[in-house]
Design a protein around this motif. Structure first.
Motif, PDB file in Angstrom:
ATOM      1  N   ARG A  61      38.306  35.918  31.694  1.00 35.06           N
ATOM      2  CA  ARG A  61      38.726  36.564  30.424  1.00 35.06           C
ATOM      3  C   ARG A  61      37.433  36.552  29.466  1.00 35.06           C
ATOM      4  O   ARG A  61      37.337  37.561  28.730  1.00 35.06           O
ATOM      5  N   LYS A  62      36.697  35.553  29.368  1.00 36.25           N
ATOM      6  CA  LYS A  62      35.420  35.565  28.614  1.00 36.25           C
ATOM      7  C   LYS A  62      34.533  36.677  29.003  1.00 36.25           C
ATOM      8  O   LYS A  62      34.061  37.406  27.753  1.00 36.25           O
ATOM      9  N   ALA A  63      34.533  37.167  30.106  1.00 32.70           N
ATOM     10  CA  ALA A  63      33.626  38.407  30.421  1.00 32.70           C
ATOM     11  C   ALA A  63      34.437  39.743  30.277  1.00 32.70           C
ATOM     12  O   ALA A  63      33.872  40.692  30.506  1.00 32.70           O
ATOM     13  N   GLY A  64      35.638  39.472  29.818  1.00 28.77           N
ATOM     14  CA  GLY A  64      36.367  41.114  29.797  1.00 28.77           C
ATOM     15  C   GLY A  64      36.908  41.464  31.132  1.00 28.77           C
ATOM     16  O   GLY A  64      36.887  42.882  31.033  1.00 28.77           O
ATOM     17  N   LEU A  65      36.659  40.704  31.926  1.00 29.15           N
ATOM     18  CA  LEU A  65      37.090  41.570  33.435  1.00 29.15           C
ATOM     19  C   LEU A  65      38.656  41.210  33.739  1.00 29.15           C
ATOM     20  O   LEU A  65      39.336  40.270  33.461  1.00 29.15           O
ATOM     21  N   PRO A  66      39.228  42.327  34.654  1.00 31.44           N
ATOM     22  CA  PRO A  66      40.686  42.182  35.001  1.00 31.44           C
ATOM     23  C   PRO A  66      41.017  40.800  35.882  1.00 31.44           C
ATOM     24  O   PRO A  66      40.325  40.492  36.673  1.00 31.44           O
ATOM     25  N   ILE A  67      42.247  40.346  35.376  1.00 29.61           N
ATOM     26  CA  ILE A  67      42.839  39.466  36.405  1.00 29.61           C
ATOM     27  C   ILE A  67      44.369  39.829  36.789  1.00 29.61           C
ATOM     28  O   ILE A  67      44.941  40.494  35.999  1.00 29.61           O
ATOM     29  N   ILE A  68      44.425  39.940  38.294  1.00 28.87           N
ATOM     30  CA  ILE A  68      45.849  40.224  38.702  1.00 28.87           C
ATOM     31  C   ILE A  68      46.445  38.963  38.970  1.00 28.87           C
ATOM     32  O   ILE A  68      45.894  38.135  39.649  1.00 28.87           O
ATOM     33  N   HIS A  69      47.783  38.964  38.960  1.00 25.93           N
ATOM     34  CA  HIS A  69      48.344  37.624  39.395  1.00 25.93           C
ATOM     35  C   HIS A  69      49.325  38.119  40.244  1.00 25.93           C
ATOM     36  O   HIS A  69      50.265  39.036  39.598  1.00 25.93           O
ATOM     37  N   THR A  70      49.745  37.424  41.266  1.00 28.04           N
ATOM     38  CA  THR A  70      50.926  38.030  42.304  1.00 28.04           C
ATOM     39  C   THR A  70      51.757  36.748  42.217  1.00 28.04           C
ATOM     40  O   THR A  70      51.623  35.571  42.068  1.00 28.04           O
ATOM     41  N   LYS A  71      53.068  37.201  42.559  1.00 24.15           N
ATOM     42  CA  LYS A  71      54.195  36.181  42.928  1.00 24.15           C
ATOM     43  C   LYS A  71      54.849  36.770  44.068  1.00 24.15           C
ATOM     44  O   LYS A  71      55.501  37.950  44.019  1.00 24.15           O
ATOM     45  N   GLU A  72      55.171  35.768  44.853  1.00 28.27           N
ATOM     46  CA  GLU A  72      55.869  36.353  46.082  1.00 28.27           C
ATOM     47  C   GLU A  72      57.335  35.840  45.720  1.00 28.27           C
ATOM     48  O   GLU A  72      57.911  34.776  45.330  1.00 28.27           O
ATOM     49  N   CYS A  73      58.122  37.040  45.732  1.00 26.79           N
ATOM     50  CA  CYS A  73      59.731  36.737  45.222  1.00 26.79           C
ATOM     51  C   CYS A  73      60.504  38.061  45.696  1.00 26.79           C
ATOM     52  O   CYS A  73      60.035  38.932  46.226  1.00 26.79           O
ATOM     53  N   HIS A  74      61.793  37.869  45.607  1.00 29.13           N
ATOM     54  CA  HIS A  74      62.876  38.871  45.878  1.00 29.13           C
ATOM     55  C   HIS A  74      63.671  39.134  44.871  1.00 29.13           C
ATOM     56  O   HIS A  74      64.084  38.612  44.098  1.00 29.13           O
ATOM     57  N   GLN A  75      64.302  40.418  44.978  1.00 19.77           N
ATOM     58  CA  GLN A  75      65.263  41.037  43.980  1.00 19.77           C
ATOM     59  C   GLN A  75      66.595  40.119  44.118  1.00 19.77           C
ATOM     60  O   GLN A  75      66.774  39.429  45.037  1.00 19.77           O
TER      61      GLN A  75
END
Ligand code: TIU
Length: 233
Positions: A61-75
């Motif tokens: 975040r400090k460097a301004g770089l992207p972060i992606i978060h995944t979550k395993e889940c179902h409808q």
């Protein structure tokens, strides 16, 4: 462009084309009463990576770089849940049934949410995924292409399941993958150890691994290019 100490050889960290991906840091995998415990796993073994991932998120975040978060889940209607996955492991509470944190692995339920230490910020990309591979039935590849990202710093749980699967699938798509050794954990320490070795064997057949302090030290010293496309996004 800095090189950082990594296995099997130094990794070139390209500030303009790299993202952090945090895989499945969800209550269902990390906290009592979730999916992991329903499968009989010892969740104590995956607690150490949580603060490490928090530090890496702060640095990106400090460097301004992207972060992606995944979550395993179902409808909620479980239309994206294969019967084989639902029955696998003969769990005490199956996916879709009610546990202490709501319906197990169902999107929108409290158990699917991220542990507070690793929560996404409002502007960060969150991916709901029905499988172990973060590319399967998600927009991850399209997102990375759009953002011109060619390198991934990989963290999350569990090392030999969703983390390894995602790293292999990213590698096949041409991404340079750096897995952070202390930024990932398994319920089975011996599986973690062997996975880390297998990924970098044969000259880095799937990618690189490094320790978080090496990466954090470099990021604290280097000033990313002011022209980074991610800064304005
Ligand atoms: N059970 C196990 O080790 N992992 C999973 O089911 N999903 C992820 O790895 N996220």
């Amino acid at each position: 462009m800095p090189f950082i100490d990594a296995k099997p050889f130094p990794f070139q960290f390209d500030f303009d084309h790299i993202a952090l991906i945090c895989i499945d840091m969800q209550r269902d995998f990390c906290q009592p009463g979730g999916f992991a415990e329903s499968l009989g796993n010892n969740i104590a073994n995956i607690q150490p990576c949580i603060p490490v991932i928090g530090k890496l998120q702060a640095a990106f975040r400090k460097a301004g770089l992207p972060i992606i978060h995944t979550k395993e889940c179902h409808q909620p209607d479980l239309s994206d849940l294969p019967t084989a996955k639902r029955n696998r492991g003969n769990p005490k509470v199956k996916i879709g049934e009610f546990g202490p944190m709501g319906r197990i692995l169902v999107d929108g339920e409290p158990g699917v949410e991220f542990v507070s230490e690793n929560e996404p910020r409002e502007y960060e990309h969150v991916i709901s995924k029905p499988g172990k591979d973060s590319f399967y039935r998600t927009d991850l590849d399209e997102y990375l292409t759009r953002r011109k990202i060619s390198g991934l710093v990989i963290t999350g749980v569990t090392t030999e399941v969703c983390v390894q699967t995602t790293m292999r699938c990213a590698n096949d798509r041409g991404y340079d993958c750096l897995l952070v050794e202390d930024g990932t954990d398994s319920y089975f320490p011996e599986f973690k150890e062997m996975t880390l070795k297998a990924l970098v064997a044969q000259g880095g057949i799937v990618g690189w691994t490094c320790k978080s302090d090496v990466l954090l030290d470099m990021m604290a010293k280097e000033v990313p290019g002011q022209t980074s496309p991610h800064k304005a996004a």
